[in-house]
Enzyme design. Sequence first.
Site, short mmCIF file in Angstrom:
data_model
loop_
_atom_site.label_atom_id
_atom_site.label_comp_id
_atom_site.label_asym_id
_atom_site.label_seq_id
_atom_site.Cartn_x
_atom_site.Cartn_y
_atom_site.Cartn_z
N ASP A 343 -32.78 17.94 -35.92
CA ASP A 343 -32.88 17.16 -34.69
C ASP A 343 -34.22 16.47 -34.52
O ASP A 343 -34.32 15.51 -33.76
CB ASP A 343 -32.57 18.07 -33.49
CG ASP A 343 -31.11 18.49 -33.46
OD1 ASP A 343 -30.26 17.69 -33.91
OD2 ASP A 343 -30.82 19.61 -33.02
N TYR A 428 -25.41 18.53 -28.25
CA TYR A 428 -26.16 19.68 -27.77
C TYR A 428 -27.20 19.32 -26.73
O TYR A 428 -27.85 18.27 -26.81
CB TYR A 428 -26.87 20.40 -28.93
CG TYR A 428 -26.05 21.52 -29.53
CD1 TYR A 428 -25.79 22.67 -28.81
CD2 TYR A 428 -25.54 21.41 -30.81
CE1 TYR A 428 -25.03 23.69 -29.35
CE2 TYR A 428 -24.77 22.43 -31.36
CZ TYR A 428 -24.52 23.56 -30.62
OH TYR A 428 -23.77 24.57 -31.15
N HIS A 477 -21.38 28.01 -37.39
CA HIS A 477 -22.64 27.30 -37.64
C HIS A 477 -23.82 28.23 -37.39
O HIS A 477 -23.69 29.28 -36.77
CB HIS A 477 -22.77 26.06 -36.75
CG HIS A 477 -22.74 26.35 -35.28
ND1 HIS A 477 -21.57 26.58 -34.58
CD2 HIS A 477 -23.74 26.43 -34.36
CE1 HIS A 477 -21.84 26.80 -33.31
NE2 HIS A 477 -23.15 26.72 -33.15
N HIS A 479 -28.01 28.09 -36.14
CA HIS A 479 -29.15 27.35 -35.60
C HIS A 479 -30.44 27.99 -36.09
O HIS A 479 -30.58 29.22 -36.08
CB HIS A 479 -29.16 27.41 -34.06
CG HIS A 479 -28.09 26.62 -33.41
ND1 HIS A 479 -28.17 25.28 -33.19
CD2 HIS A 479 -26.87 27.00 -32.93
CE1 HIS A 479 -27.07 24.84 -32.58
NE2 HIS A 479 -26.27 25.88 -32.42
N ASP A 486 -50.46 28.55 -33.31
CA ASP A 486 -51.83 28.60 -33.82
C ASP A 486 -52.64 29.47 -32.86
O ASP A 486 -53.14 28.99 -31.83
CB ASP A 486 -52.40 27.18 -33.90
CG ASP A 486 -53.80 27.15 -34.51
OD1 ASP A 486 -54.38 28.24 -34.72
OD2 ASP A 486 -54.32 26.05 -34.77
N LEU A 487 -52.73 30.77 -33.18
CA LEU A 487 -53.40 31.72 -32.30
C LEU A 487 -54.91 31.72 -32.55
O LEU A 487 -55.36 31.64 -33.69
CB LEU A 487 -52.85 33.14 -32.53
CG LEU A 487 -51.38 33.36 -32.21
CD1 LEU A 487 -50.98 34.80 -32.55
CD2 LEU A 487 -51.10 33.07 -30.74
N ASP A 488 -55.66 31.81 -31.46
CA ASP A 488 -57.11 31.92 -31.56
C ASP A 488 -57.60 33.15 -30.81
O ASP A 488 -58.63 33.12 -30.12
CB ASP A 488 -57.78 30.66 -30.96
CG ASP A 488 -57.83 29.52 -31.96
OD1 ASP A 488 -57.34 29.70 -33.09
OD2 ASP A 488 -58.36 28.45 -31.62
#
Length: 506
Positions: A343, A428, A477, A479, A486-488
């Site tokens: 998507d 969807y 199906h 998904h 992005d941990l700091d």
Amino acid sequence: MNVKTVLILLVLALATIFALVCVLLTRGRAPSTCQHQPPEQDGADDGQSLVFADLTPEELAQVVRYLQGNLGVPLVDASRAKPSDNCIASVDLQVPAKAEVLRFLDGGGARPPREALAVLYFGNQPEPNVTEYVVGPLPTPAYHRDVTVQKYGGKVPYHRRPTLAVEYKQIAGFLKTQVFSAAPSFMHQNVSGFFVHPVGLEVLVDHSSLDISRWAVSKVFYNGQYYRDMIQLESAYVQGRISVEKVKKAPRDGDFSSMKPRAPSAALFPLQYEPQGPRYSVRDNRVLFQAWSFAFGMSVHRGLRLFDIRHKGERVAYEISVQEALSVYGSNCPGGMSTRYMDGSFGIGHYTSPLVRGVDCPYLATYRDVHYLAHSQVSRVSKSALCIFEQNLGSPLRRHYSNLQSLYYGGLVNSALVIRSIATIGNYDYVWDFIFYQNGAIEGKVQATGYASSSFLHGDGLRYGNRVWEHTLGTVHTHSINYKVDLDVGGRSGSSFNACCYTGKP
């Protein structure tokens, strides 16, 4: 009940109605005398969060004008471009490098130049290709640089381009004028269907040529049988060699697929109430809520994204963002068995839809518009496409009732802040939430709704899903939803990771 009592009740009712209308009309606008202002909170960033802000309509227009005047090739508006044309497919914010941003946010460094990322389709070239340019500095562009090889390790061939909306329209026009007209007798027996109204006819179109006049039908499938083209299908039908499944024409409202409630609600739904106004504040693209603060934005391709997420003033994550929503289908029909949706190629942010007060988000939520430029050289706006609200979670965060030795009660209301967008991509509707809890937890959440993708039910179709209507197979199906995290925590991180996955079957 005497007249005096009735008058008092009437006055109270009018006052309540006036207060509610006042709050609804003023939410999201400039402060007025009847709007409660949230308490002052620490952590004012003096506009630093704008380094992550989405491009404005004026900036998007400036980028388009710059590209039109500085690339040396004619550019056709993507909303009417042919595959053989050059066009601007999309323009989005080029988020500065993390190191530059942190020097600016934490080290007193210079503000990074504001830049845009433009994706161009070059169909009118000896070697058609997809090229990405960084354009800057905004608001008055003076340079552009090709970053395609840097990002992808080489040139991107033209056949890898995500299909523009106009090309889908061109394919539909090709089917109507060049394909379906070849089988007039057979087509009279069928009606058009959508999402959950399949009719059993599937056509494989070869549109690899940049010349629309050279598009061709590769194969036709109907009710379990393959045919060379529509002419062969028409011949077999006229000769009575086809098993025809006549599908009843769906009523205007879609019948079983209608979104209208089957019965009226017995009473109004409960409403969320803020007795002293919101306990959070939104300034530009920055949100403050209790110990939390963060900046938000909307990528035209990837969707909702958050930056510089802090708890008690300490950065815990540099970025948490949606990256991709992928779905893989199975079926005994060729269309269903070959369906692989990514998507992000359609544009999760591009197809972010307006939100309805009281249904998609609470009435009293704060709403923000989303501006984007995709599949056109003119920017568009999706009104009220992002909402922010605090939600009572309905159970205490902690509580204790003591009746031993001493009698007391202690409890704490449990609430969380939600930032939400909803993307409608074909059948969807994806409800994207980032939720901030009082205990320091952050949750990324997605809910899938809308319509199921379906196939025409025939043969052994029930091996590949469930029957949802007479001729409709809700196909099996999976998904896969991907986030960038992005941990700091405890200092700057040099890497990020992707999470998570959800699988489902109707």
